[in-house]
Write a protein that holds these residues in place. Structure first.
Motif, PDB file in Angstrom:
ATOM      1  N   ASN B   4       0.927  -0.987  -0.239  1.00  0.00           N
ATOM      2  CA  ASN B   4       0.144  -0.025   0.109  1.00  0.00           C
ATOM      3  C   ASN B   4       0.564   1.044   0.300  1.00  0.00           C
ATOM      4  N   THR B   5       2.128   1.152   0.565  1.00  0.00           N
ATOM      5  CA  THR B   5       3.024   1.767   0.010  1.00  0.00           C
ATOM      6  C   THR B   5       3.185   2.536  -1.516  1.00  0.00           C
ATOM      7  N   LYS B   6       3.269   4.040  -1.588  1.00  0.00           N
ATOM      8  CA  LYS B   6       3.564   4.219  -3.513  1.00  0.00           C
ATOM      9  C   LYS B   6       4.836   5.232  -3.476  1.00  0.00           C
ATOM     10  N   ILE B   7       5.228   5.530  -2.306  1.00  0.00           N
ATOM     11  CA  ILE B   7       6.435   6.205  -2.260  1.00  0.00           C
ATOM     12  C   ILE B   7       7.178   5.946  -0.683  1.00  0.00           C
ATOM     13  N   ASN B  53       9.498  14.680  -7.692  1.00  0.00           N
ATOM     14  CA  ASN B  53       9.383  14.868  -9.136  1.00  0.00           C
ATOM     15  C   ASN B  53      10.461  15.689  -9.395  1.00  0.00           C
ATOM     16  N   ARG B  54      11.586  15.492  -8.962  1.00  0.00           N
ATOM     17  CA  ARG B  54      12.810  16.516  -9.233  1.00  0.00           C
ATOM     18  C   ARG B  54      12.243  17.560  -9.634  1.00  0.00           C
ATOM     19  N   MET B  55      11.873  18.385  -9.244  1.00  0.00           N
ATOM     20  CA  MET B  55      11.481  19.245 -10.031  1.00  0.00           C
ATOM     21  C   MET B  55      12.910  20.405  -8.767  1.00  0.00           C
ATOM     22  N   ASN B  56      13.489  20.085  -7.872  1.00  0.00           N
ATOM     23  CA  ASN B  56      14.518  21.083  -7.455  1.00  0.00           C
ATOM     24  C   ASN B  56      15.532  20.761  -8.635  1.00  0.00           C
ATOM     25  N   ASP B  57      16.307  19.695  -9.542  1.00  0.00           N
ATOM     26  CA  ASP B  57      16.702  19.474 -10.174  1.00  0.00           C
ATOM     27  C   ASP B  57      17.603  21.059 -11.040  1.00  0.00           C
ATOM     28  N   LEU B  58      15.889  21.754 -11.088  1.00  0.00           N
ATOM     29  CA  LEU B  58      15.993  22.642 -12.406  1.00  0.00           C
ATOM     30  C   LEU B  58      17.142  23.519 -11.324  1.00  0.00           C
ATOM     31  N   LEU B  69      12.228   6.472  -3.619  1.00  0.00           N
ATOM     32  CA  LEU B  69      11.071   4.721  -4.429  1.00  0.00           C
ATOM     33  C   LEU B  69       9.884   5.407  -4.041  1.00  0.00           C
ATOM     34  N   LEU B  70       9.751   4.981  -5.967  1.00  0.00           N
ATOM     35  CA  LEU B  70       8.450   5.703  -6.124  1.00  0.00           C
ATOM     36  C   LEU B  70       7.628   3.825  -6.907  1.00  0.00           C
ATOM     37  N   ASP B  71       7.394   3.296  -5.934  1.00  0.00           N
ATOM     38  CA  ASP B  71       6.904   1.659  -6.747  1.00  0.00           C
ATOM     39  C   ASP B  71       8.077   1.353  -6.176  1.00  0.00           C
ATOM     40  N   ASP B  72       9.559   0.884  -5.239  1.00  0.00           N
ATOM     41  CA  ASP B  72      10.384   0.784  -5.017  1.00  0.00           C
ATOM     42  C   ASP B  72      10.701   0.806  -6.224  1.00  0.00           C
ATOM     43  N   VAL B  73      11.319   2.102  -7.093  1.00  0.00           N
ATOM     44  CA  VAL B  73      12.188   2.115  -8.023  1.00  0.00           C
ATOM     45  C   VAL B  73      12.910   3.538  -7.340  1.00  0.00           C
ATOM     46  N   ASP B  74      14.449   3.673  -7.420  1.00  0.00           N
ATOM     47  CA  ASP B  74      15.370   5.365  -6.906  1.00  0.00           C
ATOM     48  C   ASP B  74      14.919   5.934  -7.551  1.00  0.00           C
ATOM     49  N   ILE B  75      13.935   7.218  -7.390  1.00  0.00           N
ATOM     50  CA  ILE B  75      13.446   7.463  -9.123  1.00  0.00           C
ATOM     51  C   ILE B  75      14.620   8.669  -9.338  1.00  0.00           C
ATOM     52  N   GLU B  79      19.164   4.433 -13.006  1.00  0.00           N
ATOM     53  CA  GLU B  79      18.261   3.878 -14.700  1.00  0.00           C
ATOM     54  C   GLU B  79      16.965   4.718 -14.568  1.00  0.00           C
ATOM     55  N   SER B  80      16.181   5.833 -13.906  1.00  0.00           N
ATOM     56  CA  SER B  80      15.428   6.236 -14.084  1.00  0.00           C
ATOM     57  C   SER B  80      15.152   7.390 -14.606  1.00  0.00           C
ATOM     58  N   ASP B  81      14.087   7.321 -15.315  1.00  0.00           N
ATOM     59  CA  ASP B  81      14.026   8.558 -16.475  1.00  0.00           C
ATOM     60  C   ASP B  81      13.153   9.509 -15.398  1.00  0.00           C
ATOM     61  N   LEU B  82      13.892  10.435 -15.869  1.00  0.00           N
ATOM     62  CA  LEU B  82      12.965  11.971 -15.309  1.00  0.00           C
ATOM     63  C   LEU B  82      11.650  11.821 -16.341  1.00  0.00           C
ATOM     64  N   ILE B  83      12.045  11.802 -17.264  1.00  0.00           N
ATOM     65  CA  ILE B  83      10.321  12.149 -18.313  1.00  0.00           C
ATOM     66  C   ILE B  83       9.546  11.523 -17.682  1.00  0.00           C
ATOM     67  N   ASN B  84       9.536   9.589 -17.295  1.00  0.00           N
ATOM     68  CA  ASN B  84       9.027   8.814 -17.370  1.00  0.00           C
ATOM     69  C   ASN B  84       7.955   9.452 -15.591  1.00  0.00           C
ATOM     70  N   LEU B  85       8.702   9.561 -14.888  1.00  0.00           N
ATOM     71  CA  LEU B  85       8.988  10.011 -13.631  1.00  0.00           C
ATOM     72  C   LEU B  85       7.792  11.129 -13.574  1.00  0.00           C
TER      73      LEU B  85
END
Lengths: 294, 253
Positions: B4-7, B53-58, B69-75, B79-85
């Motif tokens: 039930n944990t999303k993030i 959503n990595r807006m701080n990257d800007l 971790l979003l659905d257990d994937v480290d954002i 390997e995580s893709d910014l656009i998809n995130l």
């Protein structure tokens, strides 16, 4: 409640002594009014004088015939063609470079020494007298690259001349696009480039148009640089490698060689009308565009 | 519990240059729930939201340590893709920021950049998204009119529709009603209740009543740290930490 109480303690503004400020206000108003009037008068008298002297000599033949005996007789058909041709070529060269540079400077570049040098460079370029551009164009495009006196040489030279203004105005208008729009686009998963092309640039089109108008104005009004790079041939240019003469150059040559007063003012009138039409239509495009957005 | 944990946020630290804005933040954000982030101005709640959503990257000079971790994937993993995130984690901002385009183009913007070109498909998405944001009935006859002609509240719902159009799982909202009038606020709040059936929602709010009304979970931030996270009713009825109590009873702000 507090605020109301506080305000009522203070003297109402309209009861304060006002004589002195009123006189100052009036003087300031009159001065500003006078200055505005002078500007308008200067504009009207210049345009009026030229049109009064020129418009009676303009008829259909003046537009459709080629100049004869060095411009003393005939019309200015080939010169109008040359003016349009050269302007289009220079704008076509300058626009992509100018907008690209402005995008780079505002959206991609980080403030560092190189950027400062580029900025300084564009600013200095904007202040360099046009004859210097002409000289450079003559040496580089006409002779070194072997383009001879041609629309290409002239267009390239004018493009370099237009660039600083175009970059500047485009930069300014890109800067006015609120950051929240960029964030909105990026947050939807758009790439930086998509954001620039689909959100930033469309919002800055009115500003870019202003830059283009200023650039066209400079290109149309130029004489010396064009004579050095595009020549002053009276024939109709058939290709980009042909020399040509623009209206400003024509006016200059007619006047300086005293060939024909009528033709000089007639050409000048056409030139003014030309510039007016360009300005008005660009304004219309910009307004229409702004209306569509808001 | 686990599914039930999303993030999941683990030991998240964020620095703006020298200044540390987030300190050891740990948090589980539940699926299909509304999680409210409250706290005084400058406590880091918006900064935290923007890490999701990595807006701080800007922003230049931002350094981030720790895992999200979003659905257990480290954002933040390579390997995580910014656009998809950002497609999966949508965002609604404090001030409505519709693009200076038509209403239709605003909603279709996201799908279009993600490669949907067919008009019929876009029409369908636009209608569905606007209905999802409870805006369809108000604008269906003027989809080709500029979005900036809408009222502030409508603009904000349009921004929500624009966000729904890319079919995210998570929606981040950064004080989405602070620029709106009370009636528009109620509309957006009611909308949240409907949206959580399909989406996981994280909302930053300055308005404590709002947090109480709309959220299932509430996190209290103070000086870059999470003081406590709990079911909203627990936070508001018997907070464990004295500082939480002080804040929600208005003893400091």
């Amino acid at each position: 409640m507090h605020v109301v109480g506080k305000l009522s303690v203070k003297k109402p503004i309209f009861n304060r002594p006002k004589k002195k400020t009123n006189i100052k206000e009036k003087i300031a108003y009159i001065c500003i009014y006078a200055v505005a009037l002078i500007t308008m008068l200067a504009l009207i008298s210049i345009i009026g004088y030229v049109l009064l002297n020129g418009i009676q000599h303009i008829n259909l033949e003046f537009f459709t015939q080629e100049p004869r005996s060095m411009g003393r007789k005939g019309g200015i058909f080939s010169i109008i063609v040359g003016t349009i041709y050269l302007t289009i070529v220079s704008i076509a060269i300058a626009t992509p470079i100018g907008i690209g540079a402005a995008i780079y400077l505002t959206e991609y570049a980080k403030e560092n020494k190189l950027i400062k040098i580029i900025r300084f460079g564009t600013e200095t370029l904007a202040g360099i007298p046009s004859i210097i551009f002409g000289l450079f164009g003559f040496v580089f495009f006409v002779i070194f690259l072997g383009f001879r006196w041609s629309i290409l040489s002239g267009g390239l030279t004018l493009a370099i001349m237009i660039l600083p203004t175009l970059i500047r105005t485009t930069e300014e208008s890109i800067k006015t696009v609120p950051n929240s729009l960029r964030e909105g686009s990026l947050a939807l998963g758009a790439t930086k480039w998509q954001t620039i092309v689909k959100v930033v640039l469309p919002s800055s089109i009115p500003g870019i148009l202003t830059g283009l108008i200023l650039g066209i104005g400079r290109a149309i009004g130029e004489t010396a640089a064009i004579m050095l790079t595009a020549g002053s041939s009276l024939g109709i240019p058939e290709s980009i490698m042909d020399p040509t003469r623009t209206m400003s150059v024509h006016v200059y040559l007619l006047a300086s060689e005293g060939l024909s007063k009528e033709k000089t003012f007639a050409t000048a009138s056409v030139l003014i009308i030309f510039v007016l039409i360009i300005n008005l239509s660009a304004n219309m495009v910009a307004n229409k565009y702004i209306k569509k957005l808001i | 519990m686990v599914n039930n944990t999303k993030i999941k946020v683990r030991n998240l630290n964020l620095f703006y240059g020298e200044h540390q804005a987030l300190i050891d933040v740990n948090m589980d954000i539940m699926k299909n729930k509304v999680t409210a982030l409250i706290g005084p101005s400058g406590c880091g709640k918006s900064t935290f939201l923007r890490t999701l959503n990595r807006m701080n990257d800007l922003i230049d000079g931002v350094k981030i340590k720790g895992d999200v971790l979003l659905d257990d994937v480290d954002i933040y993993g390579n390997e995580s893709d910014l656009i998809n995130l950002r497609k999966n984690v949508g965002m609604v901002f404090q001030k409505p920021n519709p693009f200076p385009k038509t209403i239709y183009e605003n909603v279709a913007y996201g799908p279009k950049i993600h490669g949907i070109k067919k008009k019929s498909e876009l029409d369908e998405i636009v209608e569905k998204s606007l209905k999802g944001a409870a805006l369809w009935d108000e604008v269906k006859d003027r989809l080709d009119k500029p979005a900036l002609g809408l009222s502030g509240g409508q603009q904000q719902r349009l921004c929500i529709a624009r966000c729904l159009a890319v079919e995210p799982d998570v929606i981040l909202m950064d004080e989405p009603t602070s620029a709106l009038d009370p009636i528009s606020t109620v509309k957006v709040e009611n909308l949240l209740d409907e949206l959580k059936a399909k989406y996981t929602i994280v909302i930053v709010t300055h308005n404590m009543q709002q947090a109480g009304r709309v959220s299932d979970y509430t996190s209290f931030f103070l000086n870059g740290k999470i003081i406590e996270t709990d079911l909203t009713e627990n936070i508001f009825s018997n907070p464990r930490d004295k500082r939480t109590e002080d804040y929600i009873t208005g003893r400091f702000s």
